[in-house]
Design a protein around this motif. Structure first.
Motif, mmCIF file in Angstrom:
data_model
loop_
_atom_site.group_PDB
_atom_site.id
_atom_site.type_symbol
_atom_site.label_atom_id
_atom_site.label_comp_id
_atom_site.label_asym_id
_atom_site.label_seq_id
_atom_site.Cartn_x
_atom_site.Cartn_y
_atom_site.Cartn_z
ATOM 1 N N GLY A 446 24.215 9.945 52.459
ATOM 2 C CA GLY A 446 23.250 10.562 53.006
ATOM 3 C C GLY A 446 22.914 12.056 52.069
ATOM 4 O O GLY A 446 22.142 12.405 51.630
ATOM 5 N N VAL A 447 24.550 12.720 52.101
ATOM 6 C CA VAL A 447 24.462 13.839 51.362
ATOM 7 C C VAL A 447 24.100 13.889 49.843
ATOM 8 O O VAL A 447 23.619 14.633 49.269
ATOM 9 C CB VAL A 447 26.055 14.383 51.681
ATOM 10 N N TRP A 448 24.768 12.765 49.125
ATOM 11 C CA TRP A 448 24.601 12.452 47.925
ATOM 12 C C TRP A 448 23.197 12.165 47.598
ATOM 13 O O TRP A 448 22.458 12.603 46.531
ATOM 14 C CB TRP A 448 25.506 11.045 47.580
ATOM 15 N N GLN A 449 22.354 11.289 48.572
ATOM 16 C CA GLN A 449 21.025 11.019 48.359
ATOM 17 C C GLN A 449 20.195 12.468 48.438
ATOM 18 O O GLN A 449 19.338 12.705 47.573
ATOM 19 C CB GLN A 449 20.270 10.147 49.500
ATOM 20 N N ALA A 456 16.065 15.820 41.503
ATOM 21 C CA ALA A 456 14.856 15.126 40.787
ATOM 22 C C ALA A 456 13.591 16.250 41.233
ATOM 23 O O ALA A 456 12.896 16.650 40.038
ATOM 24 C CB ALA A 456 14.570 13.961 41.769
ATOM 25 N N ARG A 457 13.770 17.115 42.198
ATOM 26 C CA ARG A 457 12.533 17.932 42.437
ATOM 27 C C ARG A 457 12.925 19.186 41.393
ATOM 28 O O ARG A 457 11.685 19.478 40.889
ATOM 29 C CB ARG A 457 12.882 18.562 43.877
ATOM 30 N N LEU A 458 13.895 19.491 41.176
ATOM 31 C CA LEU A 458 14.088 20.731 40.098
ATOM 32 C C LEU A 458 13.626 20.459 38.786
ATOM 33 O O LEU A 458 13.128 20.911 37.880
ATOM 34 C CB LEU A 458 15.636 21.038 40.060
ATOM 35 N N HIS A 459 14.390 19.005 38.139
ATOM 36 C CA HIS A 459 13.749 18.453 37.132
ATOM 37 C C HIS A 459 12.209 18.382 37.138
ATOM 38 O O HIS A 459 11.649 18.600 35.800
ATOM 39 C CB HIS A 459 14.395 17.155 36.677
ATOM 40 N N GLY A 460 11.464 17.934 38.089
ATOM 41 C CA GLY A 460 10.021 17.819 37.720
ATOM 42 C C GLY A 460 9.485 19.199 37.717
ATOM 43 O O GLY A 460 8.455 19.147 37.229
ATOM 44 N N SER A 461 9.780 20.130 38.369
ATOM 45 C CA SER A 461 9.360 21.518 38.452
ATOM 46 C C SER A 461 9.676 22.017 36.913
ATOM 47 O O SER A 461 8.614 22.542 36.337
ATOM 48 C CB SER A 461 9.684 22.461 39.217
ATOM 49 N N HIS A 462 10.636 21.875 36.305
ATOM 50 C CA HIS A 462 10.698 22.518 34.849
ATOM 51 C C HIS A 462 9.927 21.595 34.004
ATOM 52 O O HIS A 462 9.663 22.063 32.981
ATOM 53 C CB HIS A 462 12.295 22.144 34.518
ATOM 54 N N ALA A 463 9.834 20.176 34.221
ATOM 55 C CA ALA A 463 8.840 19.320 33.311
ATOM 56 C C ALA A 463 7.543 19.769 33.368
ATOM 57 O O ALA A 463 6.689 19.935 32.665
ATOM 58 C CB ALA A 463 9.109 18.030 33.491
ATOM 59 N N GLN A 464 6.984 20.306 34.659
ATOM 60 C CA GLN A 464 5.802 20.908 34.587
ATOM 61 C C GLN A 464 5.324 22.183 34.074
ATOM 62 O O GLN A 464 4.197 22.410 33.823
ATOM 63 C CB GLN A 464 5.222 20.826 36.257
ATOM 64 N N GLN A 465 6.440 22.963 33.841
ATOM 65 C CA GLN A 465 5.861 24.285 33.287
ATOM 66 C C GLN A 465 5.547 24.189 31.596
ATOM 67 O O GLN A 465 6.083 23.512 30.958
ATOM 68 C CB GLN A 465 7.614 25.083 33.204
ATOM 69 N N PRO A 466 4.635 24.851 31.506
ATOM 70 C CA PRO A 466 3.998 24.790 29.919
ATOM 71 C C PRO A 466 5.126 25.662 29.012
ATOM 72 O O PRO A 466 5.864 26.636 29.358
ATOM 73 C CB PRO A 466 2.945 25.669 30.113
#
Length: 468
Positions: A446-449, A456-466
């Motif tokens: 559970g902790v690993w997940q 995944a949430r952090l990488h997604g926010s970086h990818a959405q930045q212009p």
């Protein structure tokens, strides 16, 4: 003073009187557009310095002085010392040309960019005819005592020009008389204007500081022609001396340029061998560039002026339209043979200075390229170090994250263990230790997940930045 008829026919006192009548200011010019502000000044420039009208026989005493540091006020004060000229003002000198009528003579004042010249035209003393030998002339000059010696400035040219009438049908006989008049020394001579007059000189300074020129013209020579002859001869000699002012400068610059060329050669060799740091090379190159630029700033005008004066000398020689007298050098041939090497030296030095400046500029470009390459190499090395550091940081971060998962799982299991003990104490049939041990894999998963979802949430926010 001689009481002969004055050798001039104009009583003009300024350049404005010698110019065409100024158009009436109030006259309507409906046939033309409005005048350019400089039109009248530029139009009348050709009349700014009219030639004198000299009646033969005449003596012309000419002095040209350097006017650096000499103001118009100084020259006006000196002209005010002339008889009946105390009322002159600086405004009378604003056109750089002034002709003054004296008692039995005419004085012409002209101011140029580098020198001012004074020309006195008066009757020739009776004892100074063609049958004389080196006649004394200064004591007969119709000027106040010491007026010539106190002219403000430094003398660059001083000429006593004698113009008289005598047949020149036999040029050799006339030349022999002229040579005797000049003291019997070697002379140069020319028939001017394709034979309308004869000019003789030896281009030597006398004890008084003056050169002597003799012009022999046939009887009946016009006043205008005599004025043009005198103007061309006097300007030719003045411009010759002004042109030669570039020669001492060229000689003085020779060792400086040679040293700068050797220094630049050393810099280029070191630049090629990479034996010296860029900073040391840059310091040396800046020193050499400063020396050359200083020489250019100090002497560039002198070389340009030398070229301009040389062109004027050649133009005046051409205007004389000389014809040779067999066995004697012409004035133009004599001058050009002797000033051409000096002019070539000055021109070569000017070209050498310009070429050295261009070579320094090219060396600077090479050094700048070398510095840019070195800077790029350093930047690549720094970037490689930063990349390696980031990789180490990522590895460390991964290790820390693994330890963090273990620590979080430990605390979660500890909380579950305490919860199981609490339930056992309440009487429920629970074995806390067994339950905690069984939940260890579930908690770790559970902790690993949860950690993966955060990544995944952090990488997604970086990818959405212009991107910038």
């Amino acid at each position: 003073m001689s009481s002969a008829v004055p050798p001039f026919s104009t009583s003009t006192t300024s350049s404005s009187a010698a110019s065409p009548a100024t158009p009436t200011r109030g006259r309507a010019r409906h046939a033309l557009p409005a005048d350019d502000p400089l039109r009248e000044e530029l139009h009348n420039e050709i009349h700014a310095r009219p030639s004198a009208r000299i009646r033969l026989p005449a003596l012309v005493v000419y002095v040209a002085v350097l006017n650096q540091g000499v103001s118009r006020e100084d020259e006006c004060a000196h002209l005010q010392r002339l008889p009946d000229k105390a009322g002159l003002t600086v405004a009378d000198l604003q056109h750089n040309f002034l002709r003054l009528r004296l008692d039995g003579a005419t004085l012409k004042w002209e101011r140029h960019s580098e020198f001012t010249r004074y020309s006195l035209v008066q009757p020739l003393p009776a004892h100074a005819g063609l049958d004389a030998t080196q006649p004394e002339l200064l004591s007969h000059v119709q000027l106040p005592d010491d007026w010539l010696a106190s002219i403000p400035g430094q003398t660059v040219a001083a000429i006593k020009l004698v113009m008289l009438e005598h047949p020149i049908d036999d040029p050799h006989a006339a030349l022999a008389l002229g040579q005797q008049w000049l003291g019997g020394r070697t002379v140069v001579a020319s028939l001017l204007g394709h034979g309308h007059s004869l000019a003789v000189t030896n281009f030597r300074l006398s004890a008084s500081g003056f050169e002597r020129f003799l012009v022999i013209a046939p009887p009946g020579t016009g006043e205008t022609r005599a004025g043009r002859i005198s103007q061309r001869l006097l300007e030719m000699e003045t411009y010759r001396l002004m042109a030669l002012r570039g020669l001492p400068v060229a000689k003085a610059l020779g060792p400086v340029l040679a040293d700068a060329e050797r220094g630049l050669s050393d810099i280029t060799a070191k630049l090629e061998s990479r034996s010296v740091s860029e900073q040391d090379l840059l310091d040396t190159l800046i020193h050499q560039a400063a020396r050359v630029e200083r020489a250019t700033a100090e002497h560039g005008y002198r070389f340009a002026a030398t070229q301009a004066y040389d062109a004027l000398v050649r133009q005046r020689i051409t205007e004389l339209r000389e014809q040779p007298i067999p066995g004697t050098q012409t004035l133009g041939e004599f001058l050009l043979r002797r000033i051409s090497p000096a002019m070539a030296t000055a021109a070569a030095t000017a070209n050498r200075l310009a070429a050295l400046s261009q070579r320094i500029e090219r060396a600077s470009a090479l050094l700048r390229t070398r510095v840019d390459i070195a800077t790029e190499t350093q930047n690549q090395q720094l970037l490689a170090k930063l990349t390696h550091g980031q990789e180490l940081q990522l590895s460390l971060q991964t290790t820390v994250e693994g330890l963090s998962i273990a620590a979080i799982s430990y605390y979660v299991i500890s909380l579950l263990l305490y919860g199981g003990k609490a339930l056992k104490a309440m009487g429920l049939p629970v074995n806390p230790e067994m339950a905690a041990g069984a939940l260890i894999p579930v908690v770790l998963w559970g902790v690993w997940q949860a950690t993966r979802r955060v990544h995944a949430r952090l990488h997604g926010s970086h990818a959405q930045q212009p991107t910038a």
